[in-house]
Scaffold this active site. Structure first.
Site, PDB file in Angstrom:
ATOM      1  N   SER A 201      15.667  20.110 -16.457  1.00 53.39           N
ATOM      2  CA  SER A 201      14.488  21.011 -16.558  1.00 53.39           C
ATOM      3  C   SER A 201      14.786  22.157 -17.283  1.00 53.39           C
ATOM      4  O   SER A 201      16.070  22.623 -17.177  1.00 53.39           O
ATOM      5  CB  SER A 201      13.891  21.205 -15.130  1.00 53.39           C
TER       6      SER A 201
ATOM      7  N   HIS B  26       0.790  -1.237   0.133  1.00 54.64           N
ATOM      8  CA  HIS B  26      -0.065   0.196  -0.073  1.00 54.64           C
ATOM      9  C   HIS B  26       1.129   1.304   0.041  1.00 54.64           C
ATOM     10  O   HIS B  26       0.305   2.255   0.315  1.00 54.64           O
ATOM     11  CB  HIS B  26      -0.936   0.056   1.327  1.00 54.64           C
TER      12      HIS B  26
END
Length: 431
Positions: A262, A141
């Site tokens: 970036s 999870h």
């Protein structure tokens, strides 16, 4: 498939020239078969072998008039062969050429995919071997569970890759099918022996019962298998993306000299290749419905499958080939950070060892319900607490400490215990 994701080896299989070349192979092999049964004179066969060729632009020119690509192809060949061309395509129908030629392309594609998946298998096995004992946290999870090793995580990938390789091997056999059965597939105008000999020459197996086409369940299996292999690569890529997150940073894609992450933020090192693999896997899955819808053709044959297959089959073959190569390079250049793995493992003072403490208390005589309650209380006091320390909480809990010793706790909080039985995995996978 656009050029950006087309590697030359696979791209060559799916050019127009390669398609026509596969058709020509089928036609010449059928002539060879007819000759072996005495249906074609030797001089005619020699002329066909020597002169049979095609010109793509001329085929397209003829097709504009006749509106039929196979007729255009045969017309162009006969322009080169001359009178002996009357022995070409005898007793055959267009799908004999189309589907058998397509099988040659699919078989060759499978060969390349198998070469790439074997390279990926070797890369993952080597990395798993290197990190058999590199401790990290296992997650369920997305929440910390219990210790594993990075090699164990990779072993799961390797096992899946081996299953995918087996799927591709089975697929290669399933798709290596030819037909020379004529209109409706009844052999009314051709001897079934022609099909057998032709397929032998092409290293294909005759279809069990073609109609006028090779049934499209085979091609649906091709697309579904490719999509499944792509889904495996997506699983690996997604895991790498998660482990590269700044707040995790346990692995990182290789970052080459001069690479930029970036246009705006110079600090960025993004998992762009893994994201690319995940994105392309969606393309593969998107074709599965189309491939399945091609299975129910009308009666013995229609061509509703033909138009989409011209796009779909090259796309999925080229795309998976690129993805396999991309994943190889990701694995071969992967940066692994054992220190960060160990740091993440020990957050909140060993709260991940709660099950070991639970089992210890049960062994000492407490009921499971009582033991669970005691351990959970101490674990939750440590959880999400900057200074939380589960081990210290346990050591301060008199109800627990009157039952256990310091040595008992030391064993509970030893992460290496969790690797003791992994030899069974290493042996199965030759890691």
């Amino acid at each position: 498939m656009i050029e950006r994701y087309t590697l030359p080896e696979m791209g060559r299989i799916w050019t127009e020239h390669a398609k026509f070349q596969s058709w020509l192979k089928v036609e010449i092999a059928a002539c060879e078969a007819n000759y072996s049964l005495g249906k074609i004179p030797e001089d005619a066969l020699q002329e066909i072998r020597l002169k049979a060729k095609f010109e793509e632009s001329r085929i397209k020119e003829i097709e504009k008039e006749v509106k039929h690509d196979v007729i255009a192809f045969l017309t162009n060949i006969n322009e080169y062969v001359g009178d002996s061309g009357r022995y070409i395509h005898v007793g055959m129908t267009s799908s004999d050429v189309l589907d058998t030629g397509l099988s040659l392309q699919l078989k060759d594609s499978c060969k390349l995919l198998l070469e790439e998946i074997e390279k990926l298998e070797n890369g993952v096995r080597l990395l798993a071997r290197k990190h058999k004992n590199t401790l990290m946290i296992g997650r369920s999870h997305a929440i910390h569970g219990e210790p594993i090793s990075f090699g164990f995580k990779l072993a799961g990938w390797l096992a899946e890759i081996l299953r995918d390789k087996k799927r591709l091997l089975n697929l290669k056999e399933s798709i290596s099918i030819g037909q020379i059965s004529g209109a409706m597939g009844t052999y009314a105008n051709t001897n079934p022996e022609i099909e057998k000999i032709t397929c032998d020459l092409l290293d294909l197996k005759p279809d069990t019962a073609s109609t006028q086409v090779i049934s499209r369940d085979r091609h649906a299996e091709y697309v579904q298998t490719i999509a499944l292999v792509g889904a495996s690569l997506d699983r690996f890529a997604t895991e790498i993306r998660n482990l590269q997150r700044t707040d995790v940073l346990e692995v990182e894609e290789g970052f080459s000299k001069g690479q930029k992450g970036s246009s705006a933020m110079p600090h960025k090192r993004n998992p762009i290749r893994s994201e690319r693999v995940s994105g392309l896997s969606r393309i593969l899955r998107s074709y599965v419905v189309t491939a399945l819808e091609n299975v129910p053709l009308w009666h013995e044959r229609d061509i509703s499958h033909s138009s989409n297959e011209r796009i779909m089959l090259p796309d999925v073959s080229i795309c998976l080939h690129f993805m396999l190569r991309e994943m190889q390079e990701i694995i071969n250049n992967l940066e692994v950070y054992p220190e960060n793995m160990f740091k993440n493992l020990n957050i909140y003072g060993g709260v991940i060892f709660s099950q070991k403490v639970l089992l210890l208390l049960v062994e000492k005589g407490l009921s499971r319900e009582k033991a669970y309650s005691l351990v959970q209380k101490n674990a939750h006091q440590a959880w999400n607490n900057e200074n939380g320390n589960f081990k210290k909480n346990i050591e301060k809990d008199q109800e627990i400490m009157k039952l256990v010793t310091e040595n008992d706790l030391k064993e509970c909080f030893d992460p290496n215990i969790h690797l003791n039985n992994l030899n069974v995995i290493w042996e199965k996978l030759s890691i």
